[in-house]
Design a protein around this motif. Structure first.
Motif, short mmCIF file in Angstrom:
data_model
loop_
_atom_site.label_atom_id
_atom_site.label_comp_id
_atom_site.label_asym_id
_atom_site.label_seq_id
_atom_site.Cartn_x
_atom_site.Cartn_y
_atom_site.Cartn_z
N SER A 237 0.88 -1.16 0.00
CA SER A 237 0.00 0.00 0.00
C SER A 237 0.92 1.21 0.00
N ALA A 238 1.12 1.79 -1.15
CA ALA A 238 2.09 2.87 -1.25
C ALA A 238 1.62 3.91 -2.24
N TRP A 239 2.03 5.14 -1.97
CA TRP A 239 1.79 6.25 -2.89
C TRP A 239 2.96 6.31 -3.84
N LEU A 240 2.70 6.40 -5.11
CA LEU A 240 3.73 6.49 -6.13
C LEU A 240 3.41 7.70 -6.99
N LEU B 287 -10.48 3.65 2.13
CA LEU B 287 -9.02 3.61 2.15
C LEU B 287 -8.55 3.16 3.53
N GLU B 288 -7.56 2.31 3.55
CA GLU B 288 -7.03 1.77 4.79
C GLU B 288 -6.29 2.85 5.57
N SER C 90 -1.90 6.94 6.36
CA SER C 90 -0.78 7.39 7.20
C SER C 90 0.51 7.55 6.40
N LYS C 91 0.58 6.96 5.22
CA LYS C 91 1.78 7.03 4.38
C LYS C 91 1.72 8.18 3.37
N MET C 92 0.68 9.03 3.46
CA MET C 92 0.61 10.17 2.54
C MET C 92 1.77 11.11 2.83
N PRO C 93 2.40 11.66 1.79
CA PRO C 93 3.48 12.62 2.02
C PRO C 93 2.98 13.83 2.82
N HIS D 166 -5.50 10.69 -6.67
CA HIS D 166 -4.41 11.64 -6.80
C HIS D 166 -4.29 12.49 -5.54
N LEU D 167 -3.06 12.87 -5.21
CA LEU D 167 -2.82 13.77 -4.10
C LEU D 167 -2.64 15.19 -4.58
#
Length: 187
Positions: free
Chosen positions: A27-30, A157-158, A163-166, A184-185
């Motif tokens: 579960s990662a933002w790329l 969303l988990e 918690s991993k959002m920049p 999208h962020l």
């Protein structure tokens, strides 16, 4: 590296990450986005149905079952199909009809979920209902869809992913891109 090769590489990586999140591995933002597949959203829908919704002060109940979620290639909206039944107004309540809709998605921070955005009724078939029931039932279904879109997420969303959002970013646009739901962020 050419820009088209870079784009293909990013698309492939997003697809691989989406596949991994399906398996619960990543579960990662790329590149300030995360992607979800139709099967991920389908599993979430399967856990929430069948459902019965009371309308008109309980005079009418609408039962929706067997959700089917798909992303049509080249489309920018989800397609959702349900078995539907109406109890009251001459109906038995058993899911004997079919409902199909298309919708975009939006993020709601209160539910941490992806919700329907501007759902459009594509098909509504309720056998043996007659034309009067069809029109009245269509109005009830449109009201139900609007309420559902407002309050019920299609997918949540988990907390681990959120918690991993920049730092300094928030969730912005939710789009259907390349057969995936892409969140999208914004900064």
């Amino acid at each position: 590296m050419s820009s088209s090769l870079r784009a293909i590489g990013i698309a492939a990586l997003v697809s691989v990450l989406a596949a991994c999140t399906t398996l619960g591995l990543v579960s990662a933002w790329l590149n300030n986005q995360v992607a979800f597949t139709a099967p991920q959203l389908q599993r979430s829908m399967d856990r929430r149905f069948p459902r019965t919704f009371d309308k008109l002060g309980g005079l009418v109940s609408v039962t929706m079952a067997n959700p089917g979620l798909s992303i049509v290639p080249g489309e920018s909206r989800l397609r959702l199909d349900f078995d539907v039944g109406i109890d009251g107004l001459g109906g038995s309540g058993n899911p004997t009809g079919r409902l199909a809709l298309a919708s975009g998605l939006r993020y709601d921070p209160a539910t941490r979920g992806l919700h329907l955005s501007d759902p459009e009724l594509l098909q509504f078939d309720l056998p043996d209902s007659g034309t009067a029931l069809g029109g009245g039932a269509r109005g009830i279904l449109n009201t139900l869809l609007a309420e559902y879109a407002r309050s019920e997420p299609v997918y949540q969303l988990e907390p681990d992913l959120l918690s991993k959002m920049p730092a300094g970013s928030r969730i912005g646009k939710v789009a259907i891109e390349r057969g995936l739901v892409v969140v999208h962020l914004d900064r």
